[in-house]
Scaffold this motif. Structure first.
Motif, short mmCIF file in Angstrom:
data_model
loop_
_atom_site.label_atom_id
_atom_site.label_comp_id
_atom_site.label_asym_id
_atom_site.label_seq_id
_atom_site.Cartn_x
_atom_site.Cartn_y
_atom_site.Cartn_z
N TYR A 1 3.29 -8.11 5.62
CA TYR A 1 3.62 -9.14 5.93
C TYR A 1 5.36 -9.55 5.90
CZ TYR A 1 -0.89 -11.40 7.30
OH TYR A 1 -2.02 -11.86 7.47
N LEU B 1 5.95 -0.09 0.59
CA LEU B 1 6.16 -1.35 -0.66
C LEU B 1 7.23 -1.66 -1.51
CD1 LEU B 1 4.37 -4.11 -0.41
CD2 LEU B 1 2.81 -3.52 -1.66
N GLY C 1 4.09 -9.16 -4.27
CA GLY C 1 3.53 -7.79 -4.62
C GLY C 1 4.81 -6.47 -4.26
N GLY C 2 4.84 -6.41 -3.33
CA GLY C 2 6.28 -6.06 -3.11
C GLY C 2 7.49 -6.73 -4.30
N TYR D 1 7.13 -4.10 -8.38
CA TYR D 1 7.69 -2.34 -7.63
C TYR D 1 8.87 -2.18 -8.57
CZ TYR D 1 3.79 -0.66 -4.14
OH TYR D 1 3.14 -0.11 -3.73
N ALA E 1 -1.05 -10.55 1.08
CA ALA E 1 -1.94 -11.28 1.66
C ALA E 1 -2.63 -10.58 3.22
CB ALA E 1 -1.20 -12.42 1.91
N GLN E 2 -1.76 -9.45 3.39
CA GLN E 2 -1.71 -8.56 4.70
C GLN E 2 -3.26 -8.06 4.53
OE1 GLN E 2 -0.07 -5.08 5.38
NE2 GLN E 2 0.81 -5.80 7.93
C1 LIG Z 1 4.03 1.98 -1.44
C2 LIG Z 1 2.29 1.24 -0.18
N1 LIG Z 1 1.08 1.18 -1.16
C3 LIG Z 1 1.07 0.33 -0.27
C4 LIG Z 1 1.28 0.15 1.25
C5 LIG Z 1 0.14 -1.03 1.68
N2 LIG Z 1 0.43 -2.18 1.86
C6 LIG Z 1 0.99 -2.82 2.26
S1 LIG Z 1 1.05 -4.63 2.38
C7 LIG Z 1 0.69 -5.29 0.90
C8 LIG Z 1 0.56 -5.96 0.58
C9 LIG Z 1 1.79 -6.73 0.33
O1 LIG Z 1 1.72 -7.94 -0.83
P1 LIG Z 1 2.91 -8.92 -0.96
O2 LIG Z 1 4.42 -8.72 -1.02
O3 LIG Z 1 2.64 -10.03 -1.86
O4 LIG Z 1 3.10 -9.80 0.88
P2 LIG Z 1 2.64 -10.91 1.40
O5 LIG Z 1 0.87 -9.93 1.74
O6 LIG Z 1 1.28 -11.67 -0.07
O7 LIG Z 1 2.90 -11.95 2.25
C10 LIG Z 1 0.59 -3.11 0.87
C11 LIG Z 1 0.05 -3.80 -0.11
C12 LIG Z 1 2.04 -0.11 1.20
N3 LIG Z 1 2.98 -0.65 2.38
N4 LIG Z 1 2.98 0.71 0.78
#
Ligand SMILES: Cc1ncc(C[n+]2csc(CCOP(=O)(O)OP(=O)(O)O)c2C)c(N)n1
Length: 561
Positions: A398, A423, A449-450, A453, A479-480
């Protein structure tokens, strides 16, 4: 430039990096400690990170914004972590030089402590990986590393140095020539010209097209070809879509800009590319993301591809007309081969009406006063506050969609960098970018979530005064994937929110605890002043913007069927 003298391997590595213009190395101890002493003497900043992946991401961000290779390092057991961090640089076509240590042959095949075979780890994430087992190999292989990283399609390279921390090589002495090959201190090192007949064939196709569209990819930025792409578009009044990576090639309010196309995209760009009778890819792959899994445009659409790599021509769209060469040179030649004129006035009107319809539709969300804050509003405030020379570094998922679709870049000096898919990439990458361009404001846009890390790198930012601004779109979860999670649950009872929700945490307070500034924003009208404060701060600053987990980023538009 050349000097030939009796020096240690450590001094040789340090002088070579210095000669190639490297200003920072990113690493986790214990690798090349002797070299690090020499690097200090030469004024190169040694950035110790809290994980090897973060070191790789920092080197990647550094390389993407500076047009110079970024250097990262790890000792033997850290090599696997470092390799994992190179994936984004590989996918994002970023020239990162990774140096690791490896135990000597006598230790191999007999349960060496802390060591697995490095070759399979680095094979898929580098374009070149070599063992350096003798001091005499260092000069040619280190120069080759710079040559490989920067030439053709830039990508990571790897040298595995003798000794689990490289000491065997750095302690040895010899007559080592320090030779700096200037072209490979940056990318592109050379600008290959396309064949004249290829240019002529592409020009004929463009002149004959009634509904052409350009898709500008990240290769435009790699080749610094933005001005040339715009000149081509304007000469023939060709609408311009970009990949997420190519965002910024054309300014948001330019009448030819139709926005970001593909899976992370604005509806109007997908509509325009779907209706086109010729798609001109410039420095863009034709993979699933930029084509929304080859539906936009559909297979069978006539295509021109301008690419540095001949192996890309026709990879996904059979029969593509290929113009192989450096994007800056090739596009300029193509523009020169075309008469001034408009392809088709009604096509231009059609594309502009699709763009207006989309923009009018989303504007209420970009102006929304709702609480929790809409990410669209956050992106509008960010667009309006973005300094003319800002570097905006976006995370994946997202974060890429919000920024690609809702942030409007209005100045040619603004740079947009995005995770190629990993991510958590953006925060360390933004720190690396700031190291490369300390005089430019660097702003990271990430989800919580990002950010989780590499949260620990706040301490790194503080330690080295890497004063970036980090915007956390804090919705308390991932959220995605929510729509899909609920989809797979269907009507089954259970706890779907366990699969995406986090405990509430104040990132602003965590930042403060680590000696950084932290600002929490709960009201939309506070965003602007928070950004102003953060951009003026003399510490790394985190702005956590409290948004909602229920908000969905735009889904990609695809033609029926
Ligand atoms: C290393 C890695 N693991 C898992 C994913 C899958 N993934 C893509 S976006 C996402 C959710 C990200 O959450 P956040 O950063 O909180 O953003 P939001 O969607 O809440 O805006 C996930 C788990 C990925 N792209 N890269």
């Amino acid at each position: 430039m050349q000097s030939n003298k009796n020096i240690t391997g450590a001094r040789f590595i340090a002088e070579t990096l210095h000669g190639y213009g490297v200003t920072h190395v990113f690493y986790v101890d214990a690798i090349l400690r002797k070299t690090l002493v020499d690097l200090e003497e030469l004024g190169i900043c040694r950035v110790i990170t809290h994980s090897e992946k973060a070191a790789a991401y920092m080197a990647d961000g550094y390389a993407r914004v500076s047009h110079k290779p970024g250097v990262c390092m790890a000792q033997s057991v850290g090599a696997a972590n470092l390799a994992a961090g190179l994936q984004d640089a590989y996918l994002g076509r970023s020239p990162v030089i990774a140096l690791t240590g490896k135990k000597p042959p006598l230790f191999q095949y007999r349960n060496a402590y802390q060591e697995i075979d490095h070759r399979p780890l680095f094979a898929p994430v580098t374009k070149y990986s070599a063992d350096v087992v003798a001091l005499e190999q260092l000069p040619s292989l280190l120069r080759q590393a710079f040559r490989e990283a920067t030439s053709g399609t830039p990508r990571p390279v790897h040298l595995d140095l003798l000794g689990h921390n490289g000491r065997a090589l750095e302690a040895a002495e010899g007559m080592l020539p320090v030779i700096i090959e200037e072209p490979y201190t940056h990318y592109p090192p050379v600008r290959p010209e396309p064949e004249a007949e290829a240019v002529a064939q592409a020009a004929r196709a463009i002149a004959a097209a009634k509904r052409p569209v350009i898709v500008a990819g990240g290769g435009v930025r790699l080749a610094s070809a933005e001005v040339e792409v715009l000149a081509l578009a304007e000469k023939r009044s060709i609408p311009v879509a970009t990949s997420v990576n190519g965002k910024g090639t054309i300014l948001a309010d330019h009448p030819l800009n139709v926005g970001v196309v593909g899976s992370y995209s604005v509806r109007c760009a997908n509509q325009v590319v779907s209706e086109a009778d010729l798609v001109i890819y410039i420095g863009s792959n034709t993979g699933d993301q930029v084509t929304h899994s080859w539906r936009v445009p559909p297979i069978g659409t006539p295509v021109v591809q301008i690419d540095i790599d001949p192996a890309e021509i026709g990879r996904s769209y059979p029969g593509a007309i290929g113009v192989v060469g450096d994007a800056k040179v090739a596009v300029a030649k193509l523009t020169g081969a075309l008469e001034t004129g408009s392809a088709n006035e009604s096509w231009l009107q059609r594309t502009q009406s699709l763009v207006s319809a989309w923009r009018n539709e989303i504007e209420p969300l970009r102006q929304s006063d709702a609480v929790p804050i809409h990410p669209e509003r956050l992106c509008k405030e960010l667009s309006d506050s973005l300094p003319d020379n800002a570097v905006l570094v976006a995370d994946t998922g997202y974060s890429a969609i919000w920024t690609a679709t809702m942030v409007y870049l209005s100045q040619p000096g603004q740079t947009y960098l995005r995770a190629a898919g990993s991510l958590g990439w953006s925060f360390p990458a933004s720190l690396g970018a700031k190291c490369a361009v300390p005089d430019r404001p660097v702003i990271c846009f990430t989800g919580d979530g990002g950010f989780w890390y590499h949260l620990s790198e706040l301490e790194t930012a503080r330690r080295y005064n890497i004063n970036t601004v980090t915007i956390i779109n804090n919705n308390g979860g991932l959220a995605q994937g929510i729509k899909d999670v609920h989809g797979v649950y269907g009507n089954r009872p259970g706890k779907p929110e366990e699969l995406y929700r986090f405990e509430p945490v104040s990132f602003a307070r965590i930042a403060q605890e680590m000696g950084c500034s932290g600002i929490r924003v709960e009201q939309p009208d506070q965003i602007r002043s928070a950004l102003r404060e953060a951009l003026a701060a003399e510490t790394p600053t985190v702005i956590e913007v409290m948004t909602g987990l229920d908000y969905r980023a735009p889904d990609p538009w695809a033609p029926a069927g």
